[in-house]
Design an enzyme around this catalytic site. Structure first.
Site, PDB file in Angstrom:
ATOM      1  N   THR A 105      -2.752  10.585   4.987  1.00  0.00           N
ATOM      2  CA  THR A 105      -3.667   9.906   5.906  1.00  0.00           C
ATOM      3  C   THR A 105      -3.366  10.258   7.362  1.00  0.00           C
ATOM      4  OG1 THR A 105      -4.211   7.705   6.762  1.00  0.00           O
ATOM      5  CG2 THR A 105      -2.061   7.932   5.770  1.00  0.00           C
ATOM      6  N   ASP A 106      -4.367  10.102   8.223  1.00  0.00           N
ATOM      7  CA  ASP A 106      -4.141  10.316   9.659  1.00  0.00           C
ATOM      8  C   ASP A 106      -3.288   9.202  10.272  1.00  0.00           C
ATOM      9  OD1 ASP A 106      -6.026   8.267   9.594  1.00  0.00           O
ATOM     10  OD2 ASP A 106      -7.450   9.225  10.962  1.00  0.00           O
ATOM     11  N   GLU A 107      -3.132   8.080   9.529  1.00  0.00           N
ATOM     12  CA  GLU A 107      -2.396   6.942  10.108  1.00  0.00           C
ATOM     13  C   GLU A 107      -0.920   7.251  10.340  1.00  0.00           C
ATOM     14  OE1 GLU A 107      -3.205   3.073   8.594  1.00  0.00           O
ATOM     15  OE2 GLU A 107      -5.323   3.494   8.313  1.00  0.00           O
ATOM     16  N   TYR A 121       2.074   0.305   5.481  1.00  0.00           N
ATOM     17  CA  TYR A 121       1.299   1.311   4.742  1.00  0.00           C
ATOM     18  C   TYR A 121       1.537   2.700   5.324  1.00  0.00           C
ATOM     19  CZ  TYR A 121      -2.658   4.373   3.688  1.00  0.00           C
ATOM     20  OH  TYR A 121      -3.423   5.472   3.345  1.00  0.00           O
ATOM     21  N   LYS A 124       3.426   6.071   3.756  1.00  0.00           N
ATOM     22  CA  LYS A 124       2.771   7.376   3.587  1.00  0.00           C
ATOM     23  C   LYS A 124       3.529   8.454   4.369  1.00  0.00           C
ATOM     24  CE  LYS A 124      -0.614   8.256   1.698  1.00  0.00           C
ATOM     25  NZ  LYS A 124      -0.936   8.611   0.276  1.00  0.00           N
TER      26      LYS A 124
HETATM   27  P1  NAD Z   1      -7.633   3.201  -3.685  1.00  0.00           P
HETATM   28  O1  NAD Z   1      -6.793   2.027  -3.345  1.00  0.00           O
HETATM   29  O2  NAD Z   1      -9.101   3.046  -3.820  1.00  0.00           O
HETATM   30  O3  NAD Z   1      -7.116   3.846  -5.065  1.00  0.00           O
HETATM   31  C1  NAD Z   1      -5.753   3.998  -5.366  1.00  0.00           C
HETATM   32  C2  NAD Z   1      -5.622   4.285  -6.878  1.00  0.00           C
HETATM   33  O4  NAD Z   1      -4.228   4.472  -7.163  1.00  0.00           O
HETATM   34  C3  NAD Z   1      -6.122   3.151  -7.759  1.00  0.00           C
HETATM   35  O5  NAD Z   1      -6.915   3.663  -8.801  1.00  0.00           O
HETATM   36  C4  NAD Z   1      -4.842   2.532  -8.295  1.00  0.00           C
HETATM   37  O6  NAD Z   1      -4.991   1.944  -9.586  1.00  0.00           O
HETATM   38  C5  NAD Z   1      -3.901   3.729  -8.328  1.00  0.00           C
HETATM   39  N1  NAD Z   1      -2.497   3.336  -8.266  1.00  0.00           N
HETATM   40  C6  NAD Z   1      -1.929   2.463  -7.379  1.00  0.00           C
HETATM   41  N2  NAD Z   1      -0.615   2.312  -7.645  1.00  0.00           N
HETATM   42  C7  NAD Z   1      -0.337   3.113  -8.711  1.00  0.00           C
HETATM   43  C8  NAD Z   1       0.848   3.400  -9.456  1.00  0.00           C
HETATM   44  N3  NAD Z   1       2.002   2.802  -9.158  1.00  0.00           N
HETATM   45  N4  NAD Z   1       0.780   4.286 -10.466  1.00  0.00           N
HETATM   46  C9  NAD Z   1      -0.405   4.900 -10.779  1.00  0.00           C
HETATM   47  N5  NAD Z   1      -1.564   4.634 -10.140  1.00  0.00           N
HETATM   48  C10 NAD Z   1      -1.532   3.764  -9.111  1.00  0.00           C
HETATM   49  O7  NAD Z   1      -7.249   4.309  -2.617  1.00  0.00           O
HETATM   50  P2  NAD Z   1      -8.169   5.415  -1.889  1.00  0.00           P
HETATM   51  O8  NAD Z   1      -8.790   4.812  -0.710  1.00  0.00           O
HETATM   52  O9  NAD Z   1      -8.990   6.090  -2.912  1.00  0.00           O
HETATM   53  O10 NAD Z   1      -7.023   6.406  -1.384  1.00  0.00           O
HETATM   54  C11 NAD Z   1      -6.536   7.437  -2.220  1.00  0.00           C
HETATM   55  C12 NAD Z   1      -5.477   8.229  -1.473  1.00  0.00           C
HETATM   56  O11 NAD Z   1      -6.041   8.792  -0.287  1.00  0.00           O
HETATM   57  C13 NAD Z   1      -4.278   7.395  -1.021  1.00  0.00           C
HETATM   58  O12 NAD Z   1      -3.118   8.180  -1.172  1.00  0.00           O
HETATM   59  C14 NAD Z   1      -4.561   7.119   0.456  1.00  0.00           C
HETATM   60  O13 NAD Z   1      -3.370   6.953   1.168  1.00  0.00           O
HETATM   61  C15 NAD Z   1      -5.294   8.388   0.847  1.00  0.00           C
HETATM   62  N6  NAD Z   1      -6.252   8.258   1.965  1.00  0.00           N
HETATM   63  C16 NAD Z   1      -7.233   7.295   1.931  1.00  0.00           C
HETATM   64  C17 NAD Z   1      -8.173   7.246   2.958  1.00  0.00           C
HETATM   65  C18 NAD Z   1      -9.295   6.214   2.963  1.00  0.00           C
HETATM   66  O14 NAD Z   1     -10.021   6.121   3.944  1.00  0.00           O
HETATM   67  N7  NAD Z   1      -9.489   5.444   1.926  1.00  0.00           N
HETATM   68  C19 NAD Z   1      -8.104   8.143   4.023  1.00  0.00           C
HETATM   69  C20 NAD Z   1      -7.064   9.101   4.034  1.00  0.00           C
HETATM   70  C21 NAD Z   1      -6.167   9.158   2.985  1.00  0.00           C
HETATM   71  O1  DAU Z   2      -7.407   6.407   8.570  1.00  0.00           O
HETATM   72  C1  DAU Z   2      -7.286   6.532   7.191  1.00  0.00           C
HETATM   73  C2  DAU Z   2      -7.043   5.172   6.574  1.00  0.00           C
HETATM   74  O2  DAU Z   2      -8.276   4.472   6.643  1.00  0.00           O
HETATM   75  C3  DAU Z   2      -6.541   5.243   5.133  1.00  0.00           C
HETATM   76  O3  DAU Z   2      -5.291   5.853   5.111  1.00  0.00           O
HETATM   77  C4  DAU Z   2      -6.448   3.839   4.515  1.00  0.00           C
HETATM   78  O4  DAU Z   2      -6.081   3.930   3.154  1.00  0.00           O
HETATM   79  C5  DAU Z   2      -7.803   3.183   4.639  1.00  0.00           C
HETATM   80  O5  DAU Z   2      -7.722   1.849   4.147  1.00  0.00           O
HETATM   81  C6  DAU Z   2      -8.284   3.174   6.095  1.00  0.00           C
HETATM   82  O6  DAU Z   2      -7.455   2.294   6.909  1.00  0.00           O
HETATM   83  P1  DAU Z   2      -8.082   1.298   8.015  1.00  0.00           P
HETATM   84  O7  DAU Z   2      -7.136   0.185   8.218  1.00  0.00           O
HETATM   85  O8  DAU Z   2      -8.562   2.058   9.179  1.00  0.00           O
HETATM   86  O9  DAU Z   2      -9.386   0.800   7.179  1.00  0.00           O
HETATM   87  P2  DAU Z   2     -10.074  -0.647   7.033  1.00  0.00           P
HETATM   88  O10 DAU Z   2     -11.386  -0.434   6.339  1.00  0.00           O
HETATM   89  O11 DAU Z   2      -9.139  -1.658   6.468  1.00  0.00           O
HETATM   90  O12 DAU Z   2     -10.364  -1.041   8.547  1.00  0.00           O
HETATM   91  C7  DAU Z   2     -11.173  -0.242   9.383  1.00  0.00           C
HETATM   92  C8  DAU Z   2     -11.185  -0.898  10.751  1.00  0.00           C
HETATM   93  O13 DAU Z   2     -11.895  -2.136  10.655  1.00  0.00           O
HETATM   94  C9  DAU Z   2      -9.813  -1.241  11.286  1.00  0.00           C
HETATM   95  O14 DAU Z   2      -9.797  -1.068  12.703  1.00  0.00           O
HETATM   96  C10 DAU Z   2      -9.646  -2.725  10.945  1.00  0.00           C
HETATM   97  C11 DAU Z   2     -11.059  -3.246  11.029  1.00  0.00           C
HETATM   98  N1  DAU Z   2     -11.390  -4.358  10.101  1.00  0.00           N
HETATM   99  C12 DAU Z   2     -11.086  -4.213   8.790  1.00  0.00           C
HETATM  100  C13 DAU Z   2     -11.367  -5.232   7.903  1.00  0.00           C
HETATM  101  C14 DAU Z   2     -11.025  -5.090   6.427  1.00  0.00           C
HETATM  102  C15 DAU Z   2     -12.015  -5.484  10.590  1.00  0.00           C
HETATM  103  O15 DAU Z   2     -12.306  -5.602  11.801  1.00  0.00           O
HETATM  104  N2  DAU Z   2     -12.297  -6.487   9.709  1.00  0.00           N
HETATM  105  C16 DAU Z   2     -11.986  -6.421   8.386  1.00  0.00           C
HETATM  106  O16 DAU Z   2     -12.261  -7.394   7.630  1.00  0.00           O
END
Ligand code: NAD
Ligand code: DAU
Length: 350
Positions: free
Chosen positions: A131-133, A156, A160
């Site tokens: 992730t970019d975080e 988190y 990562k």
């Molecule tokens: P998500 O939470 O939707 O899915 C995570 C999956 O991992 C789920 O299916 C869960 O059951 C599985 N999992 C969790 N713990 C596990 C374990 N111990 N063993 C096996 N499986 C397990 O997540 P996502 O948003 O699809 O993110 C997927 C990946 O991409 C993550 O590594 C996250 O850090 C990365 N990522 C997410 C975003 C985003 O915006 N969502 C952006 C950048 C990177």
């Molecule tokens: O940048 C990549 C990341 O983006 C991934 O690595 C994470 O897995 C993914 O969850 C996401 O993280 P964020 O914290 O940015 O996503 P989230 O949707 O939780 O929040 C987006 C923005 O909105 C953040 O600034 C927090 C704000 N927010 C979020 C929630 C859930 C609110 O204001 N209200 C809310 O209820």
């Protein structure tokens, strides 16, 4: 035939990656390994579950024995590792799950791959999705490149970052053939409604308050999930060993302007008078340590591998709204169980 292990394939991004690989590469055997936590949902993969080149394995990456057995059972050529605890708010209330899955789980996979591939690393690939975080928080200016120093600020992002360091350490120490990508915020179908966009769509539909942390001035760089899946496909096949690639949409929005845009679309789709949904916007207590701004420079991926995002945000957001409105049952199934408990502990009773 190649055997590819995709971890976390029942989650949001993982399900898009699994679907893409199963459909596009009939010669690959795709093994989806997932623990099926609250975020994992096999309903995300209904359309491909009976394909002959697809197999699901329920397993926990924290269990080292299970990971070693899996690598012994299957002759795995490549790993695309997405399994993780992914929600920042949950990492604030329960950091240990993030340490176990994101750090220990990743090392278990690295060890299993290293042991199993010891004599034959040449055509193997271990692709870690990050992730970019990990880069921390930007001020009003600046952009994350692949050489930006790590500065994670939530449990988190720290977990990562830790896993990224370990993956790179296995490259240098054991010559494990790794590649890493760091992506910005994804949006699209099948995202669990704890994240800003699907949570807001669901609340607007049900006339519930839209909780905006702080003043809504935090900025995220949004990318359509299928564009992320396309980048993952490209990097898996053509990325250089040991390299890192940033992936982003070049699409920065403050949370409040994003939600205002979403409210306009929802009013239109639900045939409500303009301005109805925006009345649900409610400013709530800020997230602890809330990162102000993320912005990703993906020029390395664009210049070296020829990737670019396919959709404009307004178009992607509209498609996303259409999907959630057309898939009420998917949302109802998710929000009927433990989700209520989570919602009340995060936002209080409303
Ligand atoms: P998500 O939470 O939707 O899915 C995570 C999956 O991992 C789920 O299916 C869960 O059951 C599985 N999992 C969790 N713990 C596990 C374990 N111990 N063993 C096996 N499986 C397990 O997540 P996502 O948003 O699809 O993110 C997927 C990946 O991409 C993550 O590594 C996250 O850090 C990365 N990522 C997410 C975003 C985003 O915006 N969502 C952006 C950048 C990177
Ligand atoms: O940048 C990549 C990341 O983006 C991934 O690595 C994470 O897995 C993914 O969850 C996401 O993280 P964020 O914290 O940015 O996503 P989230 O949707 O939780 O929040 C987006 C923005 O909105 C953040 O600034 C927090 C704000 N927010 C979020 C929630 C859930 C609110 O204001 N209200 C809310 O209820």
């Amino acid at each position: 035939m190649k055997t590819i292990l995709i971890t976390g394939g029942a989650g949001f991004i993982g399900s898009h990656v699994v679907r893409r690989f199963v459909k596009k590469y009939p010669d690959y055997r795709i093994i989806n390994l997932d623990k099926l936590t609250y975020a994992g949902n096999l309903a995300n993969l209904k359309d491909i579950e009976n394909e002959p080149n697809y197999e699901f394995v329920k397993a926990d990456i924290v269990d080292a024995g299970q990971m070693n057995e899996l690598f012994q059972k299957y002759d795995i050529d490549g790993v695309i590792h997405l399994a993780a605890e992914s929600h920042v708010d949950r990492s604030i209330s329960n950091p240990m799950e993030f340490i176990f899955t994101n750090i220990v789980g990743t090392v278990n996979l690295l060890n299993a791959a290293r042991i199993s591939w010891k004599e034959k690393m040449e055509h193997k690939r271990f692709y870690h999705i990050s992730t970019d975080e990990v880069y921390g928080s930007l001020g009003e200016t600046g952009i994350f490149t692949e050489t930006t120093g790590y500065d994670p600020r939530s449990p988190y992002s720290a977990s990562k970052a830790s896993s990224d360091h370990l993956v790179r350490a296995y490259f240098h120490t054991y010559k494990l053939p790794i590649v890493i990508s760091n992506c910005s915020n994804n949006y699209g179908s099948f995202q669990f409604p704890e994240k800003l966009i699907p949570l807001s769509i669901n609340n607007i539909k049900n006339n519930k308050p839209i909780p905006i942390y702080g003043k809504g001035e935090n900025i995220r760089d949004w990318l359509f999930v299928q564009d992320h899946a396309a980048a993952i496909d490209l990097i898996f096949h053509e990325g250089k060993q040991g390299e890192t690639y940033n992936i982003g949409g070049n699409n920065e929005w403050t949370n409040i302007s994003l939600i205002q845009e979403l409210c306009k679309i929802m009013d239109r789709k639900l045939n409500r008078p303009g301005g109805t949904s925006a009345q649900l916007i409610t400013f709530v207590k800020d997230r602890a340590g809330h990162d102000l701004r993320y912005a990703i420079d993906s020029s390395k991926l664009q210049d070296e591998l020829g990737w670019k995002p396919s959709l404009q945000f307004e178009e992607g957001l509209e498609k996303t709204v259409d999907w959630y409105l057309a898939n009420e049952e998917w949302m109802n199934n998710i929000t009927s169980g433990d989700y209520q408990k989570y919602y009340e502990s995060q936002y209080g009773k409303r």
